[in-house]
Scaffold this motif. Structure first.
Motif, short mmCIF file in Angstrom:
data_model
loop_
_atom_site.label_atom_id
_atom_site.label_comp_id
_atom_site.label_asym_id
_atom_site.label_seq_id
_atom_site.Cartn_x
_atom_site.Cartn_y
_atom_site.Cartn_z
N LEU A 72 -0.26 3.88 -9.75
CA LEU A 72 -0.45 3.16 -8.49
C LEU A 72 -1.12 4.05 -7.46
CD1 LEU A 72 -0.05 0.60 -6.84
CD2 LEU A 72 2.24 1.42 -6.26
N SER A 73 -0.71 5.30 -7.38
CA SER A 73 -1.35 6.24 -6.44
C SER A 73 -2.83 6.40 -6.75
CB SER A 73 -0.67 7.60 -6.50
OG SER A 73 0.63 7.53 -6.02
N GLN A 74 -3.16 6.53 -8.02
CA GLN A 74 -4.56 6.66 -8.42
C GLN A 74 -5.34 5.39 -8.08
OE1 GLN A 74 -4.24 7.58 -12.58
NE2 GLN A 74 -3.73 9.74 -12.21
N LEU A 75 -4.73 4.26 -8.29
CA LEU A 75 -5.37 2.98 -7.98
C LEU A 75 -5.63 2.85 -6.50
CD1 LEU A 75 -4.77 0.25 -10.31
CD2 LEU A 75 -4.94 -0.53 -7.98
N LEU A 76 -4.64 3.24 -5.69
CA LEU A 76 -4.80 3.15 -4.24
C LEU A 76 -5.90 4.09 -3.74
CD1 LEU A 76 -1.09 2.89 -3.05
CD2 LEU A 76 -2.84 1.11 -2.93
N GLU A 77 -6.04 5.24 -4.36
CA GLU A 77 -7.09 6.18 -3.98
C GLU A 77 -8.48 5.66 -4.32
OE1 GLU A 77 -6.16 9.89 -5.86
OE2 GLU A 77 -4.38 10.20 -4.64
N SER A 78 -8.57 4.84 -5.37
CA SER A 78 -9.87 4.37 -5.82
C SER A 78 -10.31 3.06 -5.14
CB SER A 78 -9.89 4.19 -7.33
OG SER A 78 -9.03 3.13 -7.70
N THR A 79 -9.45 2.44 -4.35
CA THR A 79 -9.82 1.20 -3.67
C THR A 79 -10.22 1.48 -2.24
OG1 THR A 79 -7.56 0.75 -2.96
CG2 THR A 79 -8.22 -0.17 -5.07
N ASP A 80 -10.91 0.49 -1.64
CA ASP A 80 -11.28 0.70 -0.23
C ASP A 80 -10.03 0.59 0.63
OD1 ASP A 80 -10.83 -2.01 0.79
OD2 ASP A 80 -12.62 -2.59 -0.33
N SER A 81 -10.16 1.01 1.88
CA SER A 81 -8.99 1.13 2.74
C SER A 81 -8.34 -0.22 3.06
CB SER A 81 -9.35 1.87 4.04
OG SER A 81 -10.35 1.15 4.73
N ALA A 82 -9.11 -1.29 3.14
CA ALA A 82 -8.54 -2.61 3.42
C ALA A 82 -7.67 -3.07 2.25
CB ALA A 82 -9.63 -3.62 3.70
N GLN A 83 -8.17 -2.90 1.03
CA GLN A 83 -7.39 -3.28 -0.14
C GLN A 83 -6.14 -2.41 -0.27
OE1 GLN A 83 -10.35 -2.93 -3.22
NE2 GLN A 83 -10.57 -5.15 -3.38
N ALA A 84 -6.29 -1.12 -0.03
CA ALA A 84 -5.15 -0.21 -0.11
C ALA A 84 -4.09 -0.59 0.92
CB ALA A 84 -5.62 1.22 0.09
N ALA A 85 -4.52 -0.94 2.12
CA ALA A 85 -3.58 -1.34 3.17
C ALA A 85 -2.84 -2.62 2.77
CB ALA A 85 -4.30 -1.54 4.49
N LEU A 86 -3.55 -3.55 2.15
CA LEU A 86 -2.92 -4.79 1.70
C LEU A 86 -1.88 -4.50 0.61
CD1 LEU A 86 -2.75 -7.90 1.60
CD2 LEU A 86 -4.58 -7.83 -0.09
N ILE A 87 -2.26 -3.66 -0.34
CA ILE A 87 -1.32 -3.31 -1.43
C ILE A 87 -0.09 -2.61 -0.86
CG2 ILE A 87 -1.00 -1.88 -3.48
CD1 ILE A 87 -3.99 -2.48 -4.11
N ARG A 88 -0.30 -1.69 0.07
CA ARG A 88 0.83 -0.97 0.69
C ARG A 88 1.76 -1.95 1.42
NH1 ARG A 88 -3.24 2.94 1.79
NH2 ARG A 88 -2.94 4.75 0.48
N SER A 89 1.17 -2.90 2.14
CA SER A 89 2.00 -3.86 2.90
C SER A 89 2.80 -4.73 1.93
CB SER A 89 1.15 -4.71 3.82
OG SER A 89 0.34 -5.62 3.07
N LEU A 90 2.22 -5.09 0.79
CA LEU A 90 2.95 -5.88 -0.20
C LEU A 90 4.10 -5.08 -0.82
CD1 LEU A 90 -0.03 -7.65 -2.03
CD2 LEU A 90 1.66 -8.70 -0.50
N LEU A 91 3.87 -3.79 -1.02
CA LEU A 91 4.90 -2.94 -1.62
C LEU A 91 6.08 -2.71 -0.65
CD1 LEU A 91 2.73 -0.30 -3.44
CD2 LEU A 91 4.08 -2.11 -4.47
N MET A 92 5.82 -2.77 0.63
CA MET A 92 6.86 -2.50 1.63
C MET A 92 7.77 -3.71 1.86
SD MET A 92 6.65 0.49 2.41
CE MET A 92 5.62 1.90 2.45
#
Length: 93
Positions: A72-92
């Motif tokens: 998941l960390s690797q995936l978040l690093e490879s996506t743009d910041s908007a997608q990463a922010a969305l994924i982080r908000s879903l995980l929280m």
């Protein structure tokens, strides 16, 4: 030792019986995929084996969580910041 004999714990007045311990071991046995699915219900498995398998299963689950976290960390690093922010908000949630 009687199967009804209570074993005292050092932490206070709490008492647990051998029957309660046996019930907990049976519950663990049912939850373990390696022991619960591959054996006939009438076949006995020692409490020691159940506890060993439980520890092994928990270690494997912890490793799986660590591996998924790394992926998941690797995936978040490879996506743009908007997608990463969305994924982080879903995980929280």
């Amino acid at each position: 030792m009687s199967s009804r004999k209570s074993l005292s714990r050092q932490t206070g007045a709490s008492m647990i019986t051998e029957d309660q311990i046996n019930d907990l071991v049976v519950q663990l046995h049912r939850l373990l995929p390696e022991l619960g699915n591959n054996r006939r219900r009438s076949e006995k498995v020692s409490a020691s084996r159940v506890l060993q398998e439980t520890c092994s299963y928990i270690r494997n689950l912890n490793k799986e969580v660590d591996d998924l976290s790394e992926r998941l960390s690797q995936l978040l690093e490879s996506t743009d910041s908007a997608q990463a922010a969305l994924i982080r908000s879903l995980l929280m949630q």
